[in-house]
Write a protein that holds these residues in place. Structure first.
Motif, short mmCIF file in Angstrom:
data_model
loop_
_atom_site.label_atom_id
_atom_site.label_comp_id
_atom_site.label_asym_id
_atom_site.label_seq_id
_atom_site.Cartn_x
_atom_site.Cartn_y
_atom_site.Cartn_z
N LEU A 36 23.49 -9.39 -0.24
CA LEU A 36 23.50 -8.64 1.01
C LEU A 36 23.98 -7.21 0.74
O LEU A 36 25.17 -6.99 0.50
CB LEU A 36 24.42 -9.31 2.02
CG LEU A 36 24.10 -10.78 2.33
CD1 LEU A 36 25.13 -11.37 3.27
CD2 LEU A 36 22.71 -10.90 2.93
N PRO A 37 23.08 -6.24 0.75
CA PRO A 37 23.49 -4.85 0.50
C PRO A 37 24.23 -4.27 1.70
O PRO A 37 23.79 -4.41 2.84
CB PRO A 37 22.17 -4.13 0.26
CG PRO A 37 21.14 -4.95 0.98
CD PRO A 37 21.62 -6.38 0.93
N LEU A 38 25.36 -3.64 1.44
CA LEU A 38 26.13 -2.97 2.49
C LEU A 38 26.04 -1.47 2.22
O LEU A 38 26.81 -0.91 1.44
CB LEU A 38 27.58 -3.45 2.47
CG LEU A 38 27.76 -4.96 2.71
CD1 LEU A 38 29.23 -5.33 2.65
CD2 LEU A 38 27.16 -5.37 4.04
N THR A 39 25.09 -0.84 2.87
CA THR A 39 24.74 0.54 2.54
C THR A 39 25.06 1.52 3.66
O THR A 39 24.67 2.68 3.59
CB THR A 39 23.25 0.65 2.20
OG1 THR A 39 22.48 0.17 3.33
CG2 THR A 39 22.90 -0.19 0.98
N GLY A 40 25.77 1.08 4.69
CA GLY A 40 26.07 1.97 5.80
C GLY A 40 27.16 2.96 5.47
O GLY A 40 27.68 3.00 4.34
N PRO A 41 27.57 3.76 6.46
CA PRO A 41 28.58 4.80 6.21
C PRO A 41 29.99 4.26 5.99
O PRO A 41 30.85 5.00 5.52
CB PRO A 41 28.51 5.66 7.48
CG PRO A 41 27.94 4.76 8.52
CD PRO A 41 27.00 3.85 7.80
N ASP A 42 30.25 2.99 6.33
CA ASP A 42 31.58 2.42 6.16
C ASP A 42 31.45 1.02 5.56
O ASP A 42 31.65 0.02 6.24
CB ASP A 42 32.31 2.36 7.50
CG ASP A 42 33.75 1.87 7.37
OD1 ASP A 42 34.32 1.98 6.27
OD2 ASP A 42 34.28 1.36 8.37
N PRO A 43 31.11 0.92 4.26
CA PRO A 43 30.90 -0.41 3.67
C PRO A 43 32.16 -1.26 3.63
O PRO A 43 32.06 -2.50 3.68
CB PRO A 43 30.41 -0.08 2.25
CG PRO A 43 30.84 1.32 2.00
CD PRO A 43 30.83 2.00 3.32
N GLU A 44 33.35 -0.65 3.58
CA GLU A 44 34.58 -1.45 3.59
C GLU A 44 34.73 -2.20 4.91
O GLU A 44 35.05 -3.39 4.93
CB GLU A 44 35.79 -0.54 3.36
CG GLU A 44 35.91 -0.02 1.95
CD GLU A 44 37.15 0.84 1.78
OE1 GLU A 44 38.09 0.39 1.11
OE2 GLU A 44 37.18 1.96 2.33
N GLY A 45 34.53 -1.50 6.03
CA GLY A 45 34.64 -2.15 7.33
C GLY A 45 33.60 -3.23 7.52
O GLY A 45 33.89 -4.32 8.05
N ALA A 46 32.37 -2.95 7.09
CA ALA A 46 31.30 -3.95 7.20
C ALA A 46 31.59 -5.15 6.32
O ALA A 46 31.37 -6.31 6.73
CB ALA A 46 29.96 -3.33 6.82
N ALA A 47 32.12 -4.92 5.12
CA ALA A 47 32.44 -6.02 4.21
C ALA A 47 33.55 -6.88 4.78
O ALA A 47 33.52 -8.12 4.67
CB ALA A 47 32.83 -5.48 2.85
N ALA A 48 34.57 -6.25 5.38
CA ALA A 48 35.69 -7.00 5.93
C ALA A 48 35.22 -7.97 7.00
O ALA A 48 35.57 -9.16 7.00
CB ALA A 48 36.74 -6.04 6.48
N LEU A 49 34.42 -7.48 7.95
CA LEU A 49 33.95 -8.34 9.01
C LEU A 49 32.95 -9.37 8.49
O LEU A 49 32.99 -10.55 8.89
CB LEU A 49 33.30 -7.51 10.13
CG LEU A 49 32.82 -8.32 11.34
CD1 LEU A 49 33.98 -9.02 12.02
CD2 LEU A 49 32.07 -7.44 12.33
N THR A 50 32.06 -8.96 7.60
CA THR A 50 31.05 -9.88 7.09
C THR A 50 31.68 -11.00 6.27
O THR A 50 31.28 -12.17 6.38
CB THR A 50 30.01 -9.12 6.25
OG1 THR A 50 29.43 -8.08 7.03
CG2 THR A 50 28.90 -10.06 5.78
N LEU A 51 32.67 -10.68 5.44
CA LEU A 51 33.35 -11.72 4.66
C LEU A 51 34.07 -12.69 5.59
O LEU A 51 34.02 -13.91 5.39
CB LEU A 51 34.32 -11.09 3.67
CG LEU A 51 35.14 -12.07 2.81
CD1 LEU A 51 34.24 -12.99 2.01
CD2 LEU A 51 36.10 -11.31 1.91
#
Length: 278
Positions: A36-51
């Motif tokens: 799952l590529p996290l390529t948005g402007p805030d990958p840390e925030g997206a990764a935190a919620l997605t994990l």
């Protein structure tokens, strides 16, 4: 070799990188991974919620589950580490997670899943222990993997395979702390334009009150009062609302029923919606 499903969250996400990572993981685990590529402007925030969502999705099963291996490669944007942030691992039930040591990604797990500790690894120490015990690695190969900046490709899949096989991988424990009072941001904008926030709705100040919460409309340059609702179907059609969304543990979502909250309010991933630090 036991075949295990592997899910990878990564900000190293161009086609070439995804192809190399997928092939290496498939070689080691005997199955094509979900990357799952996290390529948005805030990958840390997206990764935190997605994990958090990914691990939460293994609950409410009603019986035994199949172990899953999760790889998370989201380096902190602080430039602190000389050759990249260390990788750590932990287990959530039967599931194995390998992650960059990123407080913003891991902190929600401490707050909402009870993850209190991770095991931090050193690349050279692990590779030398493997070579002395169970892996056929020449000194030159070890040195190549120690020096490379592409550790998420060369080191992390090996670490995951060895841990899944039950090898005693050297590591040091490190506590994981929950997040402190902070700015509430858009973690993910879904395909409907709903803005998934990074905090449970009940933790928003005034969520249960009679008045709505103020959300800044970036198009109009002013704050707009948005009412709170329990569920999306309770929001009047065409109106904005803050609801208990589908992510996290009752995390809030800014929505417009029948429309896109992101478009109407001019919001993107990583944008601040509320400030709880004051």
């Amino acid at each position: 070799m036991t075949r295990l499903p592997v899910v990878s969250l990564t900000d190293c996400a161009d086609a070439n990188a995804l192809a190399r990572q997928s092939t290496r993981i498939a070689t080691l685990f005997g199955a094509t991974p979900t990357v799952l590529p996290l390529t948005g402007p805030d990958p840390e925030g997206a990764a935190a919620l997605t994990l958090l969502d990914l691990l939460r999705s293994t609950d409410l099963i009603g019986g035994p589950t199949q172990p899953v291996v999760v790889l998370v490669n989201i380096a902190p944007r602080d430039g602190h580490w000389p050759n990249g942030v260390p990788f750590c691992w932990f287990r959530h039930g039967e599931h194995l997670v390998i992650s960059t040591l990123n407080h913003r990604v891991l902190a929600p797990l401490a707050a909402y899943l009870g993850v209190t500790e991770v095991h931090v690894t050193d690349v050279r120490e692990v590779l030398e222990a493997a070579a002395a015990g169970w892996a056929e690695l020449a000194p030159a190969e070890i040195e190549e993997m120690v020096r490379t900046q592409f550790r998420s490709l060369w080191y992390v899949p090996l670490l995951a395979r060895w841990l899944a096989d039950g090898h005693e991988v050297p590591a040091r424990p490190q506590a994981v702390q929950p997040p402190v009072a902070r700015e509430v941001r858009v973690a993910v904008v879904d395909n409907f334009g709903n803005c998934k926030l990074d905090l449970p709705a009940v933790e928003l100040p005034g969520y249960d009150g009679e008045k709505g919460l103020l959300v800044h409309n970036r198009h109009e340059g002013r704050d707009v009062e948005v009412r709170c609702y329990d569920r999306l179907p309770d929001v009047p059609y065409g109106e904005p609302g803050i609801t208990v969304g589908s992510s996290g543990v009752g995390f809030a979502e800014l929505v417009i029923r029948g429309g896109s909250a992101a478009d109407v309010f001019g919001l993107h991933q990583g944008d601040q919606v509320f400030d709880l630090t004051s």
